[in-house]
Design an enzyme around this catalytic site. Structure first.
Site, PDB file in Angstrom:
ATOM      1  N   ARG A 173      51.059  15.585  40.205  1.00  0.00           N
ATOM      2  CA  ARG A 173      51.610  15.207  38.903  1.00  0.00           C
ATOM      3  C   ARG A 173      52.855  15.996  38.542  1.00  0.00           C
ATOM      4  NH1 ARG A 173      46.460  16.504  35.722  1.00  0.00           N
ATOM      5  NH2 ARG A 173      46.621  18.095  37.337  1.00  0.00           N
ATOM      6  N   LYS A 185      34.516  24.890  38.759  1.00  0.00           N
ATOM      7  CA  LYS A 185      34.494  24.096  37.530  1.00  0.00           C
ATOM      8  C   LYS A 185      33.067  23.797  37.094  1.00  0.00           C
ATOM      9  CE  LYS A 185      38.731  21.372  37.919  1.00  0.00           C
ATOM     10  NZ  LYS A 185      39.231  20.028  38.240  1.00  0.00           N
ATOM     11  N   SER A 201      41.403  15.044  33.532  1.00  0.00           N
ATOM     12  CA  SER A 201      40.034  14.766  33.096  1.00  0.00           C
ATOM     13  C   SER A 201      39.673  15.616  31.879  1.00  0.00           C
ATOM     14  CB  SER A 201      39.061  15.036  34.243  1.00  0.00           C
ATOM     15  OG  SER A 201      39.391  14.220  35.333  1.00  0.00           O
TER      16      SER A 201
HETATM   17  N1  COA Z   1      45.675  11.456  37.443  1.00  0.00           N
HETATM   18  C1  COA Z   1      44.925  12.087  36.542  1.00  0.00           C
HETATM   19  N2  COA Z   1      44.430  13.305  36.702  1.00  0.00           N
HETATM   20  C2  COA Z   1      44.687  13.912  37.854  1.00  0.00           C
HETATM   21  C3  COA Z   1      45.447  13.332  38.854  1.00  0.00           C
HETATM   22  C4  COA Z   1      45.973  12.034  38.613  1.00  0.00           C
HETATM   23  N3  COA Z   1      46.720  11.402  39.495  1.00  0.00           N
HETATM   24  N4  COA Z   1      45.538  14.179  39.879  1.00  0.00           N
HETATM   25  C5  COA Z   1      44.860  15.261  39.529  1.00  0.00           C
HETATM   26  N5  COA Z   1      44.348  15.106  38.298  1.00  0.00           N
HETATM   27  C6  COA Z   1      43.614  16.101  37.519  1.00  0.00           C
HETATM   28  C7  COA Z   1      42.148  15.864  37.421  1.00  0.00           C
HETATM   29  O1  COA Z   1      41.858  15.035  36.322  1.00  0.00           O
HETATM   30  C8  COA Z   1      41.650  17.275  37.240  1.00  0.00           C
HETATM   31  O2  COA Z   1      41.805  17.639  35.889  1.00  0.00           O
HETATM   32  P1  COA Z   1      40.915  18.790  35.214  1.00  0.00           P
HETATM   33  O3  COA Z   1      41.273  20.068  35.899  1.00  0.00           O
HETATM   34  O4  COA Z   1      41.309  18.705  33.804  1.00  0.00           O
HETATM   35  O5  COA Z   1      39.477  18.408  35.452  1.00  0.00           O
HETATM   36  C9  COA Z   1      42.632  18.104  38.067  1.00  0.00           C
HETATM   37  O6  COA Z   1      43.770  17.332  38.167  1.00  0.00           O
HETATM   38  C10 COA Z   1      42.216  18.359  39.471  1.00  0.00           C
HETATM   39  O7  COA Z   1      41.081  17.653  39.772  1.00  0.00           O
HETATM   40  P2  COA Z   1      40.722  16.857  41.050  1.00  0.00           P
HETATM   41  O8  COA Z   1      41.868  16.088  41.578  1.00  0.00           O
HETATM   42  O9  COA Z   1      39.512  16.086  40.761  1.00  0.00           O
HETATM   43  O10 COA Z   1      40.507  17.983  42.085  1.00  0.00           O
HETATM   44  P3  COA Z   1      39.636  19.265  41.986  1.00  0.00           P
HETATM   45  O11 COA Z   1      40.599  20.374  42.100  1.00  0.00           O
HETATM   46  O12 COA Z   1      38.720  19.296  40.847  1.00  0.00           O
HETATM   47  O13 COA Z   1      38.756  19.068  43.265  1.00  0.00           O
HETATM   48  C11 COA Z   1      38.184  19.088  45.559  1.00  0.00           C
HETATM   49  C12 COA Z   1      39.144  19.535  44.484  1.00  0.00           C
HETATM   50  C13 COA Z   1      36.824  18.713  45.027  1.00  0.00           C
HETATM   51  C14 COA Z   1      38.773  17.902  46.274  1.00  0.00           C
HETATM   52  C15 COA Z   1      38.092  20.278  46.512  1.00  0.00           C
HETATM   53  O14 COA Z   1      37.645  21.395  45.787  1.00  0.00           O
HETATM   54  C16 COA Z   1      37.157  20.009  47.675  1.00  0.00           C
HETATM   55  O15 COA Z   1      37.530  19.328  48.620  1.00  0.00           O
HETATM   56  N6  COA Z   1      35.924  20.564  47.589  1.00  0.00           N
HETATM   57  C17 COA Z   1      34.909  20.446  48.630  1.00  0.00           C
HETATM   58  C18 COA Z   1      34.845  21.743  49.453  1.00  0.00           C
HETATM   59  C19 COA Z   1      36.061  21.834  50.352  1.00  0.00           C
HETATM   60  O16 COA Z   1      36.189  21.106  51.333  1.00  0.00           O
HETATM   61  N7  COA Z   1      36.985  22.741  50.011  1.00  0.00           N
HETATM   62  C20 COA Z   1      38.259  22.840  50.678  1.00  0.00           C
HETATM   63  C21 COA Z   1      38.297  23.910  51.697  1.00  0.00           C
HETATM   64  S1  COA Z   1      38.033  25.524  51.039  1.00  0.00           S
END
Ligand code: COA
Length: 154
Positions: free
Chosen positions: A90, A41, A128
């Site tokens: 969700r 992202k 988001s």
């Molecule tokens: N309410 C509102 N929005 C929600 C939500 C809720 N309850 N649950 C999820 N979302 C949305 C977020 O707003 C986001 O929306 P977007 O795609 O429009 O930005 C989406 O769902 C997912 O985002 P988020 O929950 O922030 O997760 P992510 O997928 O962006 O992040 C990490 C995932 C950062 C936790 C993950 O990549 C990570 O742990 N990274 C570090 C490296 C690692 O350890 N990787 C794992 C092993 S490979």
């Protein structure tokens, strides 16, 4: 003391995330909100801004800590004495991605388990990126994000 890590991009944090966070606080003694990096992202806000917006939104809740890290979430959790990760679900469409993420984390360290909390009905459509799109087009998003985010969106 039971500690959990709630990781995410939080770009920005929404009322949907805050609902999950508050409910996680009733299950654990301490919840660390971790602004982590999703390499797939591009970001809307800097990591520092995202941490600051969350800190303002949780308003000194003694059970909540907010920080960022660029490494593996599971490694962060181990270093900070956490036993669980929190993720919100969700819709069915979230399941496949979350299943894959939880399985990768389990592969890295099976002692750290993931707890899923279902988003409440009125929050299932919030994301988001939809907040950013709506705010850019002049839609009133004040019911969907905390004041700390609203002022920066303006
Ligand atoms: N309410 C509102 N929005 C929600 C939500 C809720 N309850 N649950 C999820 N979302 C949305 C977020 O707003 C986001 O929306 P977007 O795609 O429009 O930005 C989406 O769902 C997912 O985002 P988020 O929950 O922030 O997760 P992510 O997928 O962006 O992040 C990490 C995932 C950062 C936790 C993950 O990549 C990570 O742990 N990274 C570090 C490296 C690692 O350890 N990787 C794992 C092993 S490979």
């Amino acid at each position: 003391m039971k500690v959990a890590v709630y990781p995410g991009s939080f770009d920005p944090i929404t009322n949907g995330h805050l609902d999950i966070l508050n409910r996680a606080c009733s299950l654990f003694d301490k919840v660390i909100v971790l602004v982590a990096n999703n390499p797939h992202k591009s970001s809307n806000f800097s990591v520092e801004d995202r941490v600051e917006m969350i800190k303002e939104a949780v308003n000194n809740n003694p059970k909540i800590e907010v920080t960022s890290d660029s490494g593996l979430t599971v490694e962060f959790a181990k270093k900070h004495g956490a036993t669980h990760l929190i993720r919100g679900l969700r819709a069915v469409s979230d399941f496949e991605y979350e299943f894959q993420l939880a399985s990768a984390n389990e592969f890295i360290d099976s002692k750290i388990d993931t707890v899923f909390l279902m988003a409440r009905g009125d929050k299932t459509f919030i994301s988001s990126s939809s907040i950013i799109t709506m705010a850019k087009q002049g839609v009133d998003v004040s019911k969907l994000v905390p004041a700390s985010v609203l002022k920066r969106l303006k």
